[in-house]
Motif scaffolding. Structure first.
Motif, PDB file in Angstrom:
ATOM      1  N   SER A  52       0.820  -1.218   0.000  1.00 34.75           N
ATOM      2  CA  SER A  52       0.000   0.000   0.000  1.00 34.75           C
ATOM      3  C   SER A  52       0.853   1.266   0.000  1.00 34.75           C
ATOM      4  O   SER A  52       0.346   2.355  -0.240  1.00 34.75           O
ATOM      5  CB  SER A  52      -0.908   0.007   1.235  1.00 34.75           C
ATOM      6  N   VAL A  56      -0.298   5.039  -0.668  1.00 35.76           N
ATOM      7  CA  VAL A  56      -0.725   5.763   0.532  1.00 35.76           C
ATOM      8  C   VAL A  56       0.299   6.804   0.957  1.00 35.76           C
ATOM      9  O   VAL A  56      -0.015   7.986   1.122  1.00 35.76           O
ATOM     10  CB  VAL A  56      -0.984   4.776   1.698  1.00 35.76           C
ATOM     11  N   SER A  57       1.547   6.397   1.144  1.00 43.46           N
ATOM     12  CA  SER A  57       2.504   7.336   1.743  1.00 43.46           C
ATOM     13  C   SER A  57       3.905   7.208   1.163  1.00 43.46           C
ATOM     14  O   SER A  57       4.828   6.779   1.848  1.00 43.46           O
ATOM     15  CB  SER A  57       2.571   7.108   3.261  1.00 43.46           C
ATOM     16  N   VAL A 133      -0.754  -5.372   9.859  1.00 42.71           N
ATOM     17  CA  VAL A 133      -0.832  -3.987   9.390  1.00 42.71           C
ATOM     18  C   VAL A 133      -1.417  -3.925   7.979  1.00 42.71           C
ATOM     19  O   VAL A 133      -2.275  -3.080   7.679  1.00 42.71           O
ATOM     20  CB  VAL A 133       0.561  -3.323   9.434  1.00 42.71           C
ATOM     21  N   ILE A 134      -0.964  -4.838   7.091  1.00 42.58           N
ATOM     22  CA  ILE A 134      -1.488  -4.840   5.720  1.00 42.58           C
ATOM     23  C   ILE A 134      -2.975  -5.162   5.712  1.00 42.58           C
ATOM     24  O   ILE A 134      -3.771  -4.549   4.990  1.00 42.58           O
ATOM     25  CB  ILE A 134      -0.715  -5.851   4.841  1.00 42.58           C
ATOM     26  N   THR A 137      -4.905  -2.155   6.835  1.00 41.55           N
ATOM     27  CA  THR A 137      -4.973  -1.157   5.763  1.00 41.55           C
ATOM     28  C   THR A 137      -6.056  -1.530   4.757  1.00 41.55           C
ATOM     29  O   THR A 137      -6.821  -0.677   4.286  1.00 41.55           O
ATOM     30  CB  THR A 137      -3.617  -1.046   5.050  1.00 41.55           C
ATOM     31  N   ASN A 140      -9.425  -0.809   6.292  1.00 40.33           N
ATOM     32  CA  ASN A 140      -9.652   0.631   6.393  1.00 40.33           C
ATOM     33  C   ASN A 140     -10.157   1.207   5.072  1.00 40.33           C
ATOM     34  O   ASN A 140     -11.102   2.010   5.042  1.00 40.33           O
ATOM     35  CB  ASN A 140      -8.351   1.327   6.820  1.00 40.33           C
ATOM     36  N   TYR A 141      -9.557   0.783   3.946  1.00 39.93           N
ATOM     37  CA  TYR A 141      -9.965   1.307   2.645  1.00 39.93           C
ATOM     38  C   TYR A 141     -11.289   0.710   2.156  1.00 39.93           C
ATOM     39  O   TYR A 141     -11.985   1.324   1.354  1.00 39.93           O
ATOM     40  CB  TYR A 141      -8.851   1.087   1.619  1.00 39.93           C
ATOM     41  N   ALA A 297      -3.180  10.017   2.024  1.00 32.25           N
ATOM     42  CA  ALA A 297      -3.329   8.963   1.012  1.00 32.25           C
ATOM     43  C   ALA A 297      -3.072   9.613  -0.344  1.00 32.25           C
ATOM     44  O   ALA A 297      -3.976  10.149  -0.981  1.00 32.25           O
ATOM     45  CB  ALA A 297      -4.713   8.342   1.072  1.00 32.25           C
ATOM     46  N   THR A 322      -3.538  -4.269  -1.126  1.00 32.06           N
ATOM     47  CA  THR A 322      -3.269  -4.806   0.212  1.00 32.06           C
ATOM     48  C   THR A 322      -3.805  -6.228   0.363  1.00 32.06           C
ATOM     49  O   THR A 322      -3.187  -7.049   1.040  1.00 32.06           O
ATOM     50  CB  THR A 322      -3.879  -3.901   1.287  1.00 32.06           C
ATOM     51  N   TYR A 381       2.646  -1.431  15.682  1.00 33.14           N
ATOM     52  CA  TYR A 381       3.420  -0.448  14.919  1.00 33.14           C
ATOM     53  C   TYR A 381       4.754  -0.159  15.612  1.00 33.14           C
ATOM     54  O   TYR A 381       5.782   0.024  14.960  1.00 33.14           O
ATOM     55  CB  TYR A 381       2.615   0.843  14.751  1.00 33.14           C
TER      56      TYR A 381
END
Length: 528
Positions: A52, A56-57, A133-134, A137, A140-141, A297, A322, A381
């Motif tokens: 991602s 995203v970043s 975490v993946i 993500t 979340n989307y 994002a 993701t 994290y």
């Protein structure tokens, strides 16, 4: 942990679990199937590198590089260094053709303890946290459109992430072919989304929207240049390429690994480098560096600026990316745990495969369970920050092992043999980033090292200590047997080299002749 006693006892009970000698006998034993072709191999590398982050970043490199031009140079150089590291892994992968990747190489070159520490940090933190975490993500989307004015509820995010993990674990347990098809489809999907971003960037350039790409503006700093920050940009760029070594974890399932392993690496790494560089070029045709850094994002903001009513494509693309990332990580991490168990560094049950599907079901279930447990914690994290340094440390240790192996075994058969200048270049770059990491964040790196060193007593108690109490061995064997029954798994047939196979064929021919002579004698005796 798995030892020689466990291996012999579980191999004996494998026949009972399988329902006969056919599945577990030495002649027709089950084994991991070679079902990963060149396309799927490229899908594993590209799918695991491109998660991602680029959607995203990608701002981690930009904010530390201090200008657009330096940021693009960082992306190009880290791509080249990654390609050099992958080249070194290609030689190791065909020289030591075992699944398990850098764990197997470190163990064979530097010994059991070094290999176990690599495995320990991966089992304990790296893979469970990354997969959690993946998956979060992804959820979340998926849920964000349902909550346009606020953040999705935390419990809802974790629940959907758990469903994603369970679904993909089931796919991976069912069939290697299904898992690779899922990887191929979702890798193609994320590449199409990135192709759309790149094409939109080309359209912008054709319209004359390339202010931040002109040399005078590209190297105009939005903050003062700093050597420490630029080093941090290189570190961020190196992390963005993480996953380039994952194909080495599944070497034994590759079709013609001596050809397809290096070929997949040579195709995938340049492709990812091209995508990363041109996606970032596309971003700055629509956004200033300040806008890019302010966005949470980047791809979504890019879509809102240029795609209009079709802007929904970008969040969907992140979700698909993701989802494929979770699948690829589950597939490769389970093979790492499988390889560790086969070497006696994890419980032997994890080294067993289904008698019909030929998938490492116990290792997949273990991977899934550890990730689900990590979803229940709030500190994952923080853990990623602690062990990211250790993960990068072992990349360099593995490449250094290539040089050590050349010195210790110069006449070893190497289907691919690269110049030693390449591992030296990689190690110089690696040492620079490692020293800078220790200098800039000594506490974080120190905690990461401490977490890794907790594996030392575990190694000596679980692996090195062979004469464990009989009651303990009996208890472990009972658990292994129950696990075999539940998962319908057996210990796979050992992988043989070509020389071993030729020798065995000769022995089998002798045994066949002997059995024919015995049969003739028996017939004669029966006639008498």
């Amino acid at each position: 942990m798995g030892g020689t006693v466990q291996r012999s006892s579980t191999a004996g009970s494998a026949k009972d679990a399988a329902g006969g000698d056919k599945e577990s006998g030495s002649g027709g034993g089950v084994a991991l199937k070679k079902e990963i072709g060149l396309v799927s191999a490229c899908g594993i590398i590209v799918g695991n590198i491109i998660g991602s982050g680029i959607f995203v970043s990608p701002k981690g490199v930009m904010e530390n590089a201090s200008s657009v031009g330096v940021a693009l140079i960082v992306w190009i150089i880290t791509g080249i260094i990654t390609a050099i590291g992958a080249l070194c892994y290609a030689e190791l992968g065909v020289t030591i053709p075992k699944s398990g990747g850098d764990y197997s190489y470190v163990k064979d070159i530097f010994g059991g303890l070094a290999g176990f520490l690599r495995l320990w940090i991966a089992v304990l933190v790296i893979y469970p946290t990354n997969q959690a975490v993946i998956a979060l993500t992804f959820s979340n989307y998926v849920l964000q459109p349902l909550f346009p004015t606020c953040f999705p509820p935390e419990n809802g995010l974790r629940l959907l992430a758990a469903v994603c993990l369970l679904l993909l674990t089931w796919v991976n347990c069912s069939s290697v072919r299904w898992a690779t098809r899922v990887q191929d489809v979702f890798t193609a999907g994320k590449l199409l989304a990135l192709a759309l971003i790149i094409i939109m960037g080309v359209v912008q350039v054709c319209k004359g929207e390339y202010y931040w790409l002109e040399p005078a503006n590209a190297f105009e700093p939005f903050q003062d240049y700093d050597v420490g920050l630029i080093a941090l940009a290189f570190l961020q760029g190196s992390f963005a390429y993480g996953g380039w070594n994952f194909l080495n974890y599944v070497t034994e399932e590759l079709v013609d690994p001596y050809v397809n392993l290096p070929r997949a690496i040579f195709i995938s790494i340049p492709l990812v480098t091209f995508v990363y560089v041109f996606a970032n070029i596309a971003y700055v045709t629509a956004m200033s560096p300040q806008e890019l850094l302010a966005s949470n994002a980047v791809a979504v903001t890019f879509g809102e600026k240029l795609l209009g009513v079709m802007a929904w494509i970008m969040p969907i693309s992140v979700a698909l990316s993701t989802f494929g990332g979770v699948n690829g990580s589950l597939f490769t991490s389970s093979r790492l745990f499988f390889a560790g168990a086969r070497e006696g560094h994890l419980p032997s049950l994890l080294a067993m495969i289904h008698v019909k599907r030929c998938t490492p079901i116990p290792a997949l279930l273990f991977t899934c369970l550890s990730t689900l447990l990590m979803l229940c914690t709030s500190d994952m994290y923080t853990l990623i920050n602690y062990v990211g340094f250790i993960n990068y440390l072992f990349y360099g240790v593995t490449v250094a092992g290539q040089i050590v192996l050349r010195i210790k075994q110069p006449n070893m058969h190497r289907p691919i043999k690269i110049s030693l200048i390449w591992p030296v270049i990689y190690l110089i770059f690696w040492a620079f980033l490692l020293i800078f990491s220790l200098y800039s964040e000594p506490i974080v790196c120190g905690i990461g090292l401490a977490i890794m060193l907790t594996g030392v007593p575990v190694y000596f108690l679980g692996v090195y200590w062979e004469n464990k109490p009989k009651c303990f061995d009996a208890f472990v064997d009972k658990l292994t047997y129950v696990g075999q029954k539940l998962c319908v798994v057996v210990y796979p047939a050992e992988t043989k080299s070509e020389n071993d196979e030729e020798g065995e064929e000769g022995e089998e021919m002798k045994l066949a002749r002997a059995s024919e002579d015995d049969g003739d004698n028996n017939h004669k005796a029966a006639d008498c």
